[in-house]
Design a protein around this motif. Structure first.
Motif, PDB file in Angstrom:
ATOM      1  N   ALA A 187       1.008  -0.885  -0.039  1.00 63.53           N
ATOM      2  CA  ALA A 187      -0.213   0.009   0.014  1.00 63.53           C
ATOM      3  C   ALA A 187       0.768   1.142   0.292  1.00 63.53           C
ATOM      4  CB  ALA A 187      -0.855  -0.205   1.193  1.00 63.53           C
ATOM      5  N   ARG A 188       2.339   1.019  -0.136  1.00 63.70           N
ATOM      6  CA  ARG A 188       3.234   2.592   0.723  1.00 63.70           C
ATOM      7  C   ARG A 188       4.004   2.788   0.334  1.00 63.70           C
ATOM      8  NH1 ARG A 188       5.243   4.463   6.672  1.00 63.70           N
ATOM      9  NH2 ARG A 188       6.090   7.349   5.653  1.00 63.70           N
ATOM     10  N   PRO A 189       4.384   3.255  -1.044  1.00 62.73           N
ATOM     11  CA  PRO A 189       5.759   3.002  -1.905  1.00 62.73           C
ATOM     12  C   PRO A 189       7.148   2.732  -0.552  1.00 62.73           C
ATOM     13  CG  PRO A 189       5.102   4.795  -1.952  1.00 62.73           C
ATOM     14  CD  PRO A 189       3.430   4.783  -1.408  1.00 62.73           C
ATOM     15  N   VAL A 190       8.328   2.156  -0.538  1.00 58.97           N
ATOM     16  CA  VAL A 190       9.342   1.975  -0.258  1.00 58.97           C
ATOM     17  C   VAL A 190      10.517   2.654  -0.701  1.00 58.97           C
ATOM     18  CG1 VAL A 190      10.405   0.739   1.303  1.00 58.97           C
ATOM     19  CG2 VAL A 190       8.007   0.622   1.167  1.00 58.97           C
ATOM     20  N   LEU A 191      11.446   3.525  -0.670  1.00 63.17           N
ATOM     21  CA  LEU A 191      12.780   3.116  -1.083  1.00 63.17           C
ATOM     22  C   LEU A 191      13.661   2.173  -1.537  1.00 63.17           C
ATOM     23  CD1 LEU A 191      14.431   5.157  -2.928  1.00 63.17           C
ATOM     24  CD2 LEU A 191      15.368   6.267  -1.338  1.00 63.17           C
ATOM     25  N   LEU A 192      13.891   1.541  -2.381  1.00 61.52           N
ATOM     26  CA  LEU A 192      14.689   0.342  -1.231  1.00 61.52           C
ATOM     27  C   LEU A 192      16.021   0.567  -1.665  1.00 61.52           C
ATOM     28  CD1 LEU A 192      12.478  -2.626  -3.480  1.00 61.52           C
ATOM     29  CD2 LEU A 192      12.897  -1.804  -1.040  1.00 61.52           C
ATOM     30  N   ARG A 193      16.299   1.511  -2.824  1.00 62.44           N
ATOM     31  CA  ARG A 193      17.438   1.294  -3.299  1.00 62.44           C
ATOM     32  C   ARG A 193      17.728   3.781  -3.191  1.00 62.44           C
ATOM     33  NH1 ARG A 193      20.805  -0.640  -8.057  1.00 62.44           N
ATOM     34  NH2 ARG A 193      19.532   0.764  -9.021  1.00 62.44           N
ATOM     35  N   PRO A 194      18.420   4.637  -2.675  1.00 54.48           N
ATOM     36  CA  PRO A 194      18.504   6.006  -3.769  1.00 54.48           C
ATOM     37  C   PRO A 194      19.025   6.413  -4.449  1.00 54.48           C
ATOM     38  CG  PRO A 194      19.805   5.361  -1.910  1.00 54.48           C
ATOM     39  CD  PRO A 194      19.547   4.834  -1.880  1.00 54.48           C
ATOM     40  N   GLY A 195      18.666   6.516  -6.001  1.00 57.05           N
ATOM     41  CA  GLY A 195      19.856   7.345  -6.836  1.00 57.05           C
ATOM     42  C   GLY A 195      19.154   8.953  -7.019  1.00 57.05           C
ATOM     43  N   GLY A 196      18.940   8.197  -9.395  1.00 56.30           N
ATOM     44  CA  GLY A 196      18.903   9.722  -9.290  1.00 56.30           C
ATOM     45  C   GLY A 196      17.615  10.082  -9.837  1.00 56.30           C
ATOM     46  N   ILE A 197      17.024   9.943  -9.221  1.00 53.52           N
ATOM     47  CA  ILE A 197      15.440  10.412  -8.221  1.00 53.52           C
ATOM     48  C   ILE A 197      15.570  10.850  -6.825  1.00 53.52           C
ATOM     49  CG2 ILE A 197      13.077  10.694  -8.536  1.00 53.52           C
ATOM     50  CD1 ILE A 197      14.191  10.514 -11.946  1.00 53.52           C
ATOM     51  N   THR A 198      15.391  12.117  -6.800  1.00 58.45           N
ATOM     52  CA  THR A 198      15.878  12.051  -5.348  1.00 58.45           C
ATOM     53  C   THR A 198      14.326  11.488  -4.496  1.00 58.45           C
ATOM     54  OG1 THR A 198      14.683  14.188  -5.368  1.00 58.45           O
ATOM     55  CG2 THR A 198      17.447  14.041  -5.579  1.00 58.45           C
ATOM     56  N   LEU A 199      14.294  11.162  -3.610  1.00 60.62           N
ATOM     57  CA  LEU A 199      13.475  11.171  -2.438  1.00 60.62           C
ATOM     58  C   LEU A 199      12.652  12.436  -2.628  1.00 60.62           C
ATOM     59  CD1 LEU A 199      11.788   9.474  -0.310  1.00 60.62           C
ATOM     60  CD2 LEU A 199      13.756  10.561   1.589  1.00 60.62           C
ATOM     61  N   GLU A 200      13.078  13.799  -2.852  1.00 58.73           N
ATOM     62  CA  GLU A 200      12.065  14.234  -2.227  1.00 58.73           C
ATOM     63  C   GLU A 200      11.401  14.859  -3.997  1.00 58.73           C
ATOM     64  OE1 GLU A 200      16.175  15.706  -0.106  1.00 58.73           O
ATOM     65  OE2 GLU A 200      15.013  14.311  -1.766  1.00 58.73           O
ATOM     66  N   MET A 201      11.798  14.299  -4.877  1.00 52.11           N
ATOM     67  CA  MET A 201      11.144  14.481  -6.035  1.00 52.11           C
ATOM     68  C   MET A 201       9.937  13.826  -5.965  1.00 52.11           C
ATOM     69  SD  MET A 201      14.614  15.001  -8.655  1.00 52.11           S
ATOM     70  CE  MET A 201      13.481  14.633  -9.977  1.00 52.11           C
ATOM     71  N   LEU A 202      10.075  12.114  -5.501  1.00 47.83           N
ATOM     72  CA  LEU A 202       9.479  10.998  -5.429  1.00 47.83           C
ATOM     73  C   LEU A 202       8.434  11.233  -4.438  1.00 47.83           C
ATOM     74  CD1 LEU A 202      11.768   8.009  -4.712  1.00 47.83           C
ATOM     75  CD2 LEU A 202       9.910   8.109  -6.455  1.00 47.83           C
ATOM     76  N   GLU A 203       8.782  12.005  -3.039  1.00 46.36           N
ATOM     77  CA  GLU A 203       7.078  12.661  -2.301  1.00 46.36           C
ATOM     78  C   GLU A 203       6.824  13.774  -2.783  1.00 46.36           C
ATOM     79  OE1 GLU A 203       9.268  11.273   2.235  1.00 46.36           O
ATOM     80  OE2 GLU A 203       9.713  13.023   1.205  1.00 46.36           O
ATOM     81  N   ASP A 204       7.608  14.535  -3.736  1.00 44.55           N
ATOM     82  CA  ASP A 204       6.100  16.104  -4.322  1.00 44.55           C
ATOM     83  C   ASP A 204       5.864  15.267  -5.238  1.00 44.55           C
ATOM     84  OD1 ASP A 204       6.330  18.458  -4.882  1.00 44.55           O
ATOM     85  OD2 ASP A 204       7.123  18.224  -6.768  1.00 44.55           O
TER      86      ASP A 204
END
Length: 324
Positions: A187-204
Motif C-alpha cells: 500500500a505504501r511506497p518504499v524507497l529500496l535504493r536511492p539514485g538519480g530520482i531523489t527522495l524529495e522528487m518522489l515525495e513531491d
C-alpha cells in the motif's frame, strides 16, 4: 572469449541487438551506469550474467524496456506506478511490482521473488537498442559483483574483458549512480535504493511520505543494491574524514582537506549532481593510482544527506563496509 568494443552508431546497435537475440551478453551505457545486458526471458543468458559477474543468485536484476506500455505488460501496474512512470520515465527510476500472471521475465532474473523490477531508461542509444531487441533486457551494473560500478566503456573492459561478448560504447554516463528503486508492491511506497530520482522528487510526485528501508539485506535482497558490501574499491574506504594522512588518497567534496598527495574532488563547488556523476570514476582512479603509489586507503570527506547526496552516501557507506 574476445570482448568486442562496438561503436555508438546504427551498425554497432544492430550488432549488439543481434548478440542479445542470440543469447549473448552485451554491456551498454545508460543515463545511470553501464549495464550488462541479456535477454530477460532467456534462462541460460540470465544465468550467464550471474556467472560473468560472480553475482549471488539471491540478488535480483532489473528489466529494461523501450516503453512504459512494454514494462507494464510484465507486471501488475498500480495507478501510482503509472503516475510515477508518466513523471519520470524514461529516466533513472525502477519500480518493483507484482509479476503479471503471464510475465515473460525469467524467474532467475527475479531471484524467485513474486515481484519484478522494471524501468524505462533514458538515452538515444539504449532506446534504439531496446527497440531493436523487441524484448526486455535485464542489466545489472557491468562490473564484477561488489566492485565499483562502471560509468564508461573502459571501466567495463577493466573488469569484464574476456567474460562477455561485447561493450557498446555510449560515452560517459551523465547521472553516474544507479537508478532509484521504489517498491510499489504494497500500500505504501518504499524507497529500496536511492539514485538519480531523489527522495524529495518522489515525495513531491506521490503527495505522501515515502518510507525508506533501514540498513541492508544480505540474506534475501528484494532489489539490487541492498547488500551491505557493494561498490567497493580494493583500498579500504574511511568515511567522514576531518583530516587525511599522507599515506591516504582523498575523495574530496568542496574545499579539499590538506595532507594528501592524491586527490579526486567530486565537486569543488559542492554540486551534488556533479559529485554523483564523478563518484565511481573517482573511486576507480584513487584505487588504481593509490595502489600504484603504495597508499593504504581512501579517506572520504562529508557529503550532505539530502537530494543526490543520499544516493552518494548510500554508495560510499556500502563501499566502506567490511568485505565478505
Amino acid at each position: 572469449m574476445n570482448t568486442r568494443l562496438l561503436h555508438d552508431d546504427p551498425q554497432g546497435i544492430e550488432t549488439a541487438a543481434a548478440i542479445l537475440r542470440a543469447g549473448g551478453l552485451v554491456a551498454f551505457g545508460t543515463e545511470t551506469v553501464y549495464g550488462l545486458g541479456a535477454d530477460a526471458g532467456n534462462d541460460r543468458a540470465v544465468r550467464a550474467i550471474y556467472t560473468a559477474k560472480g553475482r549471488p543468485g539471491i540478488n535480483p536484476l532489473i528489466s529494461h524496456f523501450a516503453s512504459a506500455d512494454a514494462a507494464f505488460a510484465q507486471v501488475e501496474a498500480t495507478p501510482l506506478a503509472r503516475m510515477l512512470a508518466g513523471r519520470f520515465w524514461p529516466g533513472p527510476l525502477t519500480l518493483v511490482l507484482p509479476r503479471a500472471r503471464d510475465c515473460a521475465i525469467s524467474t532467475i532474473a527475479t531471484a524467485g521473488l513474486p515481484t519484478a523490477a522494471v524501468r524505462v531508461p533514458a538515452g538515444r542509444t539504449i532506446h534504439a537498442l531496446l527497440t531493436a531487441c523487441g524484448f526486455p533486457v535485464v542489466a545489472p551494473s557491468a562490473n564484477p559483483s561488489g566492485r565499483v560500478s562502471p560509468s564508461d566503456a573502459q571501466h567495463v573492459l577493466a573488469g569484464l574483458d574476456g567474460r562477455i561478448d561485447a561493450v557498446l560504447d555510449c560515452g560517459p554516463c551523465p547521472v553516474g549512480v544507479e537508478s532509484t528503486i521504489v517498491d510499489l508492491s504494497s500500500a505504501r511506497p518504499v524507497l529500496l535504493r536511492p539514485g538519480g530520482i531523489t527522495l524529495e522528487m518522489l515525495e513531491d510526485a506521490c503527495g505522501m511520505p515515502v518510507a525508506t528501508m533501514a540498513g541492508s539485506d544480505d540474506a534475501r535482497p528484494s532489489a539490487p543494491g541492498q547488500l551491505s558490501s557493494h561498490y567497493a574499491p580494493g583500498l579500504p574506504v574511511r568515511l567522514e574524514a576531518r583530516s587525511v594522512a599522507a599515506n591516504e588518497a582523498l575523495l574530496a567534496f568542496g574545499p579539499a582537506l590538506p595532507g594528501s598527495g592524491l586527490v579526486w574532488n567530486l565537486s569543488a563547488d559542492g554540486d551534488l549532481h556533479e559529485a554523483a556523476a564523478r563518484l565511481f570514476a573517482g573511486l576507480r582512479f584513487l584505487d588504481m593510482e593509490g595502489h600504484r603509489r603504495g597508499l593504504v586507503g581512501i579517506a572520504v570527506q562529508h557529503v550532505p544527506a539530502h537530494g543526490m547526496g543520499r544516493a552518494i552516501r548510500d554508495r560510499l557507506i556500502r563501499a566502506a563496509s567490511p568485505r565478505p
